[in-house]
Every structure is written in structure tokens, then in C-alpha cells.
Scaffold this active site. Structure first.
Site, PDB file in Angstrom:
ATOM      1  N   CYS A 257     -36.131  16.589 -29.426  1.00  0.00           N
ATOM      2  CA  CYS A 257     -36.161  15.624 -29.999  1.00  0.00           C
ATOM      3  C   CYS A 257     -35.654  14.067 -29.585  1.00  0.00           C
ATOM      4  CB  CYS A 257     -34.796  15.217 -31.202  1.00  0.00           C
ATOM      5  SG  CYS A 257     -33.452  15.509 -30.486  1.00  0.00           S
ATOM      6  N   HIS A 305     -29.724  13.884 -32.700  1.00  0.00           N
ATOM      7  CA  HIS A 305     -30.819  13.931 -33.279  1.00  0.00           C
ATOM      8  C   HIS A 305     -31.728  12.588 -33.494  1.00  0.00           C
ATOM      9  CE1 HIS A 305     -34.088  16.641 -34.568  1.00  0.00           C
ATOM     10  NE2 HIS A 305     -34.535  15.918 -35.194  1.00  0.00           N
ATOM     11  N   HIS A 317     -41.000  14.667 -35.809  1.00  0.00           N
ATOM     12  CA  HIS A 317     -39.318  14.748 -35.603  1.00  0.00           C
ATOM     13  C   HIS A 317     -39.766  16.069 -34.116  1.00  0.00           C
ATOM     14  CE1 HIS A 317     -36.734  17.295 -38.234  1.00  0.00           C
ATOM     15  NE2 HIS A 317     -37.935  17.248 -38.896  1.00  0.00           N
TER      16      HIS A 317
END
Length: 341
Positions: A257, A305, A317
Site C-alpha cells: 500500500c 493502510h 490502493h
């Protein structure tokens, strides 16, 4: 990032090493791929929830790995600089001692070496120079040269001590990298074991859910990016759509990520920190309601994240292993911050 890594993967560049690490993770996963993974009472939904939770834990461990890896790179560069500085300092001292030796030789040929200079050239010149009374027996020129040598020797000793400290810290950081690497591999192997315990039909449903066509561009609305660099980062992130999630990777063939957001902004000439936790503080934080395309959206309380806002309530993402870089709703999980770069 430094290019001369010396973990168990010594000599490999980052791209090659990530590939090796990914292969290691896959190997570990295969080793635990026995069909009996879920508890007998687990339903497919319960098993899938456990898999999702393991992927979340693996992602947190991945960010910890990225942080330790970045720290190891920084320390390695500092150690190399310290070694170079020590080498230069030793060379300077050798030159200074050589000059004083020549002076001693000249004195000897002209009628005998000064006793104080003879003491200096012994194995413990510092002890001699610490005696103020002894300096009275040295000429002004010699005293200055000897004092310079003493200072250089003390400075070199300090640099050697600092280099040793940095090297010890580097070894600890290497240990942390290896520990986080094992944690990620364990989580991914356990998740794979659970997935393999699902029936073929349930497994296909899970795979479809993780690749549910969200790589196609949704309606992103008409809002423009916050800056030209944000526009360039957006274009880079779009080019990564469909690329696989690879833990520890920051492109261009695979991403985790924070690797995706770091790589995307690097294409715009902006250097971001490696971890999602650090990236959330890499710019000015704004309310979610004021998010503009190119802003970074961090998730969960620990910012484990991160994705890039693309407009109209959508982010790009790298979700988790098995799910490629894709679009998802910005509210897919709790938002902890929005950062404008």
C-alpha cells in the site's frame, strides 16, 4: 534506499530482493497449504473473515518491515560514511606523525633529539602531552604541531566509537527486519492455509470478491487535483491499476500500500517516506470532506493502510495479497487522516 543491502540477501538490489522475498513468502505459504485449515465449526463466511483479518495483520507487519528496512538503509549509509571518515582521519594522523618524525630526525642529526619529542613518538604521546610541565621543554612550533596531533587522535577515537555504535545499531535493525519478514510470511501462510480449506466454490467466490472488476475506472467526478505534482502522481497511480500486491515492494511491477503511494509521487518528483505511518505526516492534513484528487488517505487508527484519493469518493490502493491495485470507495474502512502533499 541504499543499494548495497547485506542481510541474508546481500548484494541484491531492492527490486530483486523484493522478488526473492515474495518467492520466500510463496514458499512458506505452500508449505502450510494443507487442506485442513479452518476449524470444523467454521462457516465459509467465518473462514473468509479470518483470512481478511490475517491479511490486515500481515499488512501491519509489512509496514513494520518497511520501517525497519528503511532504518537499516539509513544506518548502513551512516556506517559507510563513518568508516570513510575514520580512514581519512587515520591518513591525516599518519601524515602528521611522519612530519614529526622528520623533525626528530633533523634534531638528531644536528646534535641529539629533544627528550620531549622522543617521548611524543613513543607509544603513548597523549600521556606525555597531558603533562603541562613537559610542554615547557618543547619549542613553540613543536608544541603547536603536537597539540594538533593530539586533537586529531582524540577526534579519530571518537569517530571510531561512533562508527562502532552505528554498526551495533545496524545489526539490531537487521534483526528487526528479519523478524518482521518472518511475521509477514507466517500471516500469509496461515491465510493461504485457510483459503485452501474452503471448497472450490467458496474459494472462487472469495477470489472474485478480491478481483471484482474494481480495476475499471469508476466515475471520478469533475474535481481537479490540488496541484500539478498531485496530477502527476494520479497519472502514475492509474498506470499501476491491475499490478499485483507484493509485500515490501514499491514498484514498478508490484506494490504494497505505501509502496504504491511512494512510487506514484516519486514519478511526480516528490520523495515520500516509505511507511504509511510516516506518509500521513508528509504534508498538510485536511478533513475528509475537503479531500481532493491526489490526497493520501490513511486508514485505521495506526495508519497501517494508505491509498490515494481520486475523486467522487474513490481511492486507488494496493489492497492485500491476491488483490491487484484497484479502485475502492474511500469509506471501505475507517479513515484516520487525509494528507495533502
Amino acid at each position: 534506499m541504499g543499494s548495497h543491502r547485506r542481510l541474508a540477501l546481500s548484494g541484491l538490489d531492492r527490486s530483486t530482493r523484493v522478488t526473492v522475498l515474495s518467492a520466500a513468502a510463496a514458499t512458506a505459504a505452500a508449505a502450510f497449504a494443507a487442506p485442513a485449515g479452518a476449524a470444523p465449526q467454521d462457516t465459509p463466511a467465518t473462514t473468509k473473515a479470518k483470512v481478511d483479518r490475517l491479511f490486515e495483520q500481515a499488512e501491519k507487519a509489512t509496514e513494520a518491515y518497511n520501517k525497519a528496512d528503511e532504518r537499516a538503509d539509513t544506518l548502513r549509509e551512516q556506517v559507510e560514511r563513518a568508516k570513510d571518515s575514520v580512514a581519512r582521519g587515520q591518513e591525516r594522523i599518519n601524515t602528521m606523525r611522519g612530519a614529526l618524525g622528520s623533525l626528530a630526525g633533523a634534531q638528531y642529526r644536528s646534535g641529539g633529539i629533544d627528550p620531549s619529542l622522543a617521548l611524543l613518538l613513543s607509544s603513548d604521546p597523549d600521556g606525555y602531552l597531558d603533562s603541562a610541565a613537559a610542554l615547557d621543554r618543547v619549542s613553540a612550533r613543536q608544541a603547536g604541531e603536537l597539540t594538533d596531533l593530539q586533537k586529531a587522535q582524540r577526534s579519530l577515537a571518537q569517530e571510531r566509537t561512533e562508527a562502532g555504535r552505528k554498526l551495533s545499531e545496524l545489526e539490531k535493525s537487521r534483526t528487526a527486519v528479519a523478524r518482521h519478514k518472518r511475521s509477514v510470511e507466517h500471516k500469509l501462510a496461515k491465510a493461504r492455509q485457510l483459503l485452501n480449506s474452503l471448497s472450490s466454490q467458496d474459494r472462487e467466490k472469495y477470489d472474485r470478491a478480491s478481483r471484482s472488476g474494481r480495476d475499471e475506472m469508476p466515475d471520478l467526478g469533475s474535481a481537479g487535483p490540488s496541484s500539478s505534482r498531485a496530477a502527476a502522481a494520479i497519472a502514475a497511480a492509474r498506470s499501476a491499476i491491475g499490478k499485483p500486491y507484493v509485500w515490501g515492494a514499491n514498484g514498478p511491477s508490484g506494490f504494497d500500500c505505501s509502496g504504491l503511494t511512494q512510487w506514484s509521487y516519486a514519478q511526480a518528483g516528490v520523495g515520500l517516506p516509505r511507511t504509511s505511518q510516516a506518509q500521513r505526516y508528509a504534508g498538510r492534513q485536511v478533513p475528509l470532506a475537503q479531500a481532493q484528487p491526489g490526497d493520501l488517505v490513511a486508514y485505521r487508527d495506526d495508519a497501517s493502510h494508505i491509498g490515494m484519493y481520486m475523486g467522487n469518493g474513490q481511492v486507488v490502493h494496493a489492497p492485500y495479497p491476491g488483490a491487484p491495485v484497484r479502485y475502492d470507495p474511500v469509506g471501505m474502512m475507517p479513515v484516520s487522516s487525509v494528507t495533502r502533499i
